[in-house]
Design a protein around this motif. Structure first.
Motif, mmCIF file in Angstrom:
data_model
loop_
_atom_site.group_PDB
_atom_site.id
_atom_site.type_symbol
_atom_site.label_atom_id
_atom_site.label_comp_id
_atom_site.label_asym_id
_atom_site.label_seq_id
_atom_site.Cartn_x
_atom_site.Cartn_y
_atom_site.Cartn_z
ATOM 1 N N VAL A 100 -84.080 1.807 45.677
ATOM 2 C CA VAL A 100 -84.085 3.179 45.166
ATOM 3 C C VAL A 100 -84.355 4.134 46.327
ATOM 4 O O VAL A 100 -85.297 3.917 47.092
ATOM 5 C CB VAL A 100 -85.189 3.368 44.094
ATOM 6 N N ILE A 101 -83.509 5.164 46.440
ATOM 7 C CA ILE A 101 -83.779 6.242 47.398
ATOM 8 C C ILE A 101 -83.732 7.573 46.647
ATOM 9 O O ILE A 101 -83.131 7.676 45.575
ATOM 10 C CB ILE A 101 -82.789 6.272 48.579
ATOM 11 N N VAL A 102 -84.356 8.581 47.222
ATOM 12 C CA VAL A 102 -84.287 9.935 46.674
ATOM 13 C C VAL A 102 -83.042 10.584 47.264
ATOM 14 O O VAL A 102 -83.041 11.043 48.405
ATOM 15 C CB VAL A 102 -85.565 10.740 46.990
ATOM 16 N N TRP A 103 -81.989 10.598 46.474
ATOM 17 C CA TRP A 103 -80.698 11.115 46.921
ATOM 18 C C TRP A 103 -80.710 12.640 46.992
ATOM 19 O O TRP A 103 -80.112 13.232 47.880
ATOM 20 C CB TRP A 103 -79.617 10.602 45.969
ATOM 21 N N ASP A 104 -81.397 13.282 46.058
ATOM 22 C CA ASP A 104 -81.572 14.734 46.104
ATOM 23 C C ASP A 104 -82.810 15.103 45.300
ATOM 24 O O ASP A 104 -83.198 14.373 44.376
ATOM 25 C CB ASP A 104 -80.356 15.474 45.548
ATOM 26 N N THR A 105 -83.431 16.208 45.653
ATOM 27 C CA THR A 105 -84.599 16.696 44.920
ATOM 28 C C THR A 105 -84.758 18.183 45.182
ATOM 29 O O THR A 105 -84.203 18.725 46.136
ATOM 30 C CB THR A 105 -85.880 15.929 45.318
ATOM 31 N N GLY A 106 -85.498 18.820 44.307
ATOM 32 C CA GLY A 106 -85.760 20.248 44.427
ATOM 33 C C GLY A 106 -86.414 20.739 43.148
ATOM 34 O O GLY A 106 -86.973 19.953 42.382
ATOM 35 N N THR A 107 -86.318 22.024 42.930
ATOM 36 C CA THR A 107 -86.866 22.603 41.707
ATOM 37 C C THR A 107 -85.715 22.997 40.793
ATOM 38 O O THR A 107 -84.543 22.987 41.204
ATOM 39 C CB THR A 107 -87.732 23.840 42.020
ATOM 40 N N PHE A 108 -86.065 23.349 39.546
ATOM 41 C CA PHE A 108 -85.032 23.805 38.624
ATOM 42 C C PHE A 108 -85.590 24.869 37.698
ATOM 43 O O PHE A 108 -86.793 24.987 37.508
ATOM 44 C CB PHE A 108 -84.426 22.639 37.829
ATOM 45 N N ASP A 109 -84.661 25.649 37.155
ATOM 46 C CA ASP A 109 -84.963 26.660 36.148
ATOM 47 C C ASP A 109 -84.222 26.291 34.871
ATOM 48 O O ASP A 109 -83.087 25.789 34.934
ATOM 49 C CB ASP A 109 -84.464 28.045 36.580
ATOM 50 N N VAL A 110 -84.825 26.572 33.733
ATOM 51 C CA VAL A 110 -84.135 26.417 32.451
ATOM 52 C C VAL A 110 -83.341 27.701 32.236
ATOM 53 O O VAL A 110 -83.882 28.801 32.358
ATOM 54 C CB VAL A 110 -85.133 26.177 31.309
ATOM 55 N N LEU A 111 -82.044 27.568 31.950
ATOM 56 C CA LEU A 111 -81.154 28.722 31.844
ATOM 57 C C LEU A 111 -80.807 29.062 30.391
ATOM 58 O O LEU A 111 -79.690 29.495 30.099
ATOM 59 C CB LEU A 111 -79.875 28.471 32.654
ATOM 60 N N THR A 112 -81.743 28.824 29.495
ATOM 61 C CA THR A 112 -81.560 29.179 28.092
ATOM 62 C C THR A 112 -82.786 29.964 27.639
ATOM 63 O O THR A 112 -83.810 29.981 28.319
ATOM 64 C CB THR A 112 -81.400 27.934 27.199
ATOM 65 N N ASP A 113 -82.679 30.608 26.494
ATOM 66 C CA ASP A 113 -83.800 31.374 25.952
ATOM 67 C C ASP A 113 -84.893 30.468 25.406
ATOM 68 O O ASP A 113 -86.038 30.877 25.294
ATOM 69 C CB ASP A 113 -83.325 32.309 24.845
ATOM 70 N N GLU A 114 -84.540 29.247 25.064
ATOM 71 C CA GLU A 114 -85.537 28.322 24.515
ATOM 72 C C GLU A 114 -86.176 27.508 25.632
ATOM 73 O O GLU A 114 -85.691 27.484 26.758
ATOM 74 C CB GLU A 114 -84.894 27.424 23.456
ATOM 75 N N SER A 115 -87.257 26.828 25.319
ATOM 76 C CA SER A 115 -87.937 25.986 26.312
ATOM 77 C C SER A 115 -87.102 24.750 26.607
ATOM 78 O O SER A 115 -86.192 24.397 25.842
ATOM 79 C CB SER A 115 -89.310 25.560 25.780
ATOM 80 N N ALA A 116 -87.429 24.078 27.698
ATOM 81 C CA ALA A 116 -86.735 22.832 28.048
ATOM 82 C C ALA A 116 -86.895 21.802 26.932
ATOM 83 O O ALA A 116 -85.942 21.096 26.591
ATOM 84 C CB ALA A 116 -87.270 22.278 29.362
ATOM 85 N N GLU A 117 -88.099 21.714 26.349
ATOM 86 C CA GLU A 117 -88.344 20.765 25.261
ATOM 87 C C GLU A 117 -87.462 21.065 24.052
ATOM 88 O O GLU A 117 -86.874 20.158 23.456
ATOM 89 C CB GLU A 117 -89.818 20.768 24.842
#
Length: 186
Positions: free
Chosen positions: A101-118
């Motif tokens: 296993v390698i970390v191919w990519d990583t970073g932060t993210f934003d949810v792009l909807t009005d509702e929560s990620a959950e």
């Protein structure tokens, strides 16, 4: 459900005395995403988003695409602990997920909807903006069905991060953390 309860399935599949995989840790100031290149019984990419105190995870056989015309199958797997986001190593062959296993990519993210990620996850349509080294811009995860294995589609949106020609899953096999490849860990 608490993060500890959400990780019960993950922990049941692993013996911490036999595998170097992490077993749980603390969160980050901003939610993170990670894509791990996992060379197990078959090469695939594990796409993970920090949601609700765990890494919600999907297995993407062909890897993420920057082409908005591509629809990548993403099969939902068990949630992983947050400290798995930086895990690189060799899982013993006789353990669940045995392989490199390698970390191919990583970073932060934003949810792009009005509702929560959950809420978006529960509804079966999650749109996120990724801020990584290889993946940038908006992506959607759309649930296809709910029969047994949750099958989703991972789709790149047509924005500044889209590129119909570049194929990073095939042409960039190295870790963004260490520069190593899966072969380097064999």
């Amino acid at each position: 459900m608490s993060p500890k309860d959400r990780l019960a399935e993950y922990r049941a599949k692993r013996d911490p005395r036999r595998t170097p995989e992490p077993s749980g840790g603390r969160g980050n100031a901003e939610p993170v995403f990670v894509v791990q290149r996992h060379d197990a019984s078959s090469l695939h990419f594990d796409f993970r988003l920090e949601i609700g105190g765990v890494l919600v995870s999907w297995s993407v056989p062909k890897g993420p695409s920057l082409n908005p015309s591509d629809r990548r199958l993403a099969v939902r797997t068990e949630d992983h602990p947050l400290d798995y986001a930086r895990f690189e190593g060799a899982i013993p062959a006789d353990e669940y997920g045995g392989g490199t296993v390698i970390v191919w990519d990583t970073g932060t993210f934003d949810v792009l909807t009005d509702e929560s990620a959950e809420q978006a996850l529960e509804a079966g349509h999650l749109k996120v903006g990724l801020h990584g080294e290889k993946l940038r811009g908006a992506f959607s995860l759309i649930r296809r069905d709910s029969s047994g294995q949750e099958q989703w589609l991972l789709i790149k949106k047509n924005d500044e991060g889209a590129d119909r020609r570049r194929k990073p899953a095939k042409t960039q096999p190295e870790s963004v953390l260490t520069g190593r490849t899966n072969r380097d860990l064999e």
